[in-house]
Design a protein around this motif. Structure first.
Motif, PDB file in Angstrom:
ATOM      1  N   PHE A  58      -4.589   0.803  -9.244  1.00 37.26           N
ATOM      2  CA  PHE A  58      -4.560   1.849  -8.210  1.00 37.26           C
ATOM      3  C   PHE A  58      -4.124   3.191  -8.781  1.00 37.26           C
ATOM      4  N   LYS A  64      -2.743  -4.956  -9.727  1.00 40.84           N
ATOM      5  CA  LYS A  64      -3.341  -4.157  -8.647  1.00 40.84           C
ATOM      6  C   LYS A  64      -2.709  -2.762  -8.582  1.00 40.84           C
ATOM      7  N   ALA A  65      -1.404  -2.695  -8.741  1.00 35.98           N
ATOM      8  CA  ALA A  65      -0.707  -1.406  -8.698  1.00 35.98           C
ATOM      9  C   ALA A  65      -1.190  -0.510  -9.839  1.00 35.98           C
ATOM     10  N   ASN A  85       0.832  -1.209   0.000  1.00 34.01           N
ATOM     11  CA  ASN A  85       0.000   0.000   0.000  1.00 34.01           C
ATOM     12  C   ASN A  85       0.870   1.264   0.000  1.00 34.01           C
ATOM     13  N   TYR A  95       0.001  -8.624  -8.453  1.00 35.24           N
ATOM     14  CA  TYR A  95       0.461  -7.401  -7.785  1.00 35.24           C
ATOM     15  C   TYR A  95       0.635  -6.261  -8.804  1.00 35.24           C
ATOM     16  N   CYS A 110       2.725   1.779  -3.356  1.00 34.84           N
ATOM     17  CA  CYS A 110       1.806   2.242  -4.406  1.00 34.84           C
ATOM     18  C   CYS A 110       1.393   3.694  -4.168  1.00 34.84           C
ATOM     19  N   THR A 111       1.165   4.033  -2.898  1.00 34.37           N
ATOM     20  CA  THR A 111       0.783   5.414  -2.563  1.00 34.37           C
ATOM     21  C   THR A 111       1.872   6.394  -2.987  1.00 34.37           C
TER      22      THR A 111
END
Lengths: 155, 155
Positions: free
Chosen positions: A92, A88-89, A36, A85, A39-40
């Protein structure tokens, strides 16, 4: 009485330019938080994110390591997780995502091979939740000690 | 063929809420970068920043440690530097800055006393520039291993 000393510091904004997140399938809690966080940061600063997963060959016992099927099955599992992964990144909002799959001892492989090749300036990794003096995220600790770049150990 | 596995992850934004920067007067290069990074994060997210400096009593040899004047002089120096760091952080734009002065072994004191009391969720520290297997930022390494919260070792 303390007198006002002149410190030779001028604060400057500092941002990292290229991130590497080390995924550890065996450590879901801090690994998830680390993912998290990576990615943030990558999304906020629009910087490249490498996602590395290492097939821990030391995990397999001798009997298993002699069986090509077991190793191959595990490798395919890790590759599939790595793809997930990456997906998902991207969903996001991280645009530049690079999957990196390697095998061996995670700490060593990341320090000796992955970092010199991908050249991140910050590596992010999880750490087996709360540490105690007897239960330490070995790879996280190794990275924090030996990586040539900055390291964030996420708990 | 690897099939698409479902990973139980949903990426969420993650930000830290309270930072602690460990200042090391003996390590100006990575310490300065660490200070820049801590101030950048604290300002960007408008979160509290603690600045901790530890009087390393182990630094002073036995003869010196018997002289109250030497210890007192060093303590005043460190307190003055700490004031200067606080001032620089505020000038940079960090609103909520807390100076923390303590003494003993930096790693132990920060893990055992400062973190439980200040309760940061991220500790940032420098690391004696480029590491080698023989020259490691001992305190940084200790923090990364034993802190109950996340740690960023800046290089």
């Amino acid at each position: 009485m303390t007198e006002k000393r002149q410190l030779n510091i001028e604060v400057e904004s500092m941002h990292y330019q290229k991130l590497l997140i080390a995924i550890d399938d065996d450590d879901t809690i801090s690994s998830k938080r680390a993912f998290n966080y990576a990615c943030t940061l990558a999304k906020a600063y629009q910087i490249p994110l490498g996602i590395v997963s290492i097939l821990e060959t030391g995990d397999l016992n001798i009997y298993q390591s002699l069986s090509p099927n077991v190793v191959e099955g595990r490798r395919e599992e890790i590759a599939a997780d790595l793809d997930a992964y990456v997906q998902k990144a991207k969903e996001f909002g991280v645009e530049d995502v690079t999957p990196i799959l390697n095998e061996g001892n995670p700490g060593h492989v990341i320090v000796e091979e992955v970092i010199p090749s991908f050249q991140p300036d910050l590596v992010i990794c999880g750490s087996k939740t709360k540490p105690s003096k007897h239960l330490i995220g070995t790879h996280a600790s190794y990275l924090a000690k030996y990586a040539p770049c900055s390291v964030t150990v996420v708990r």
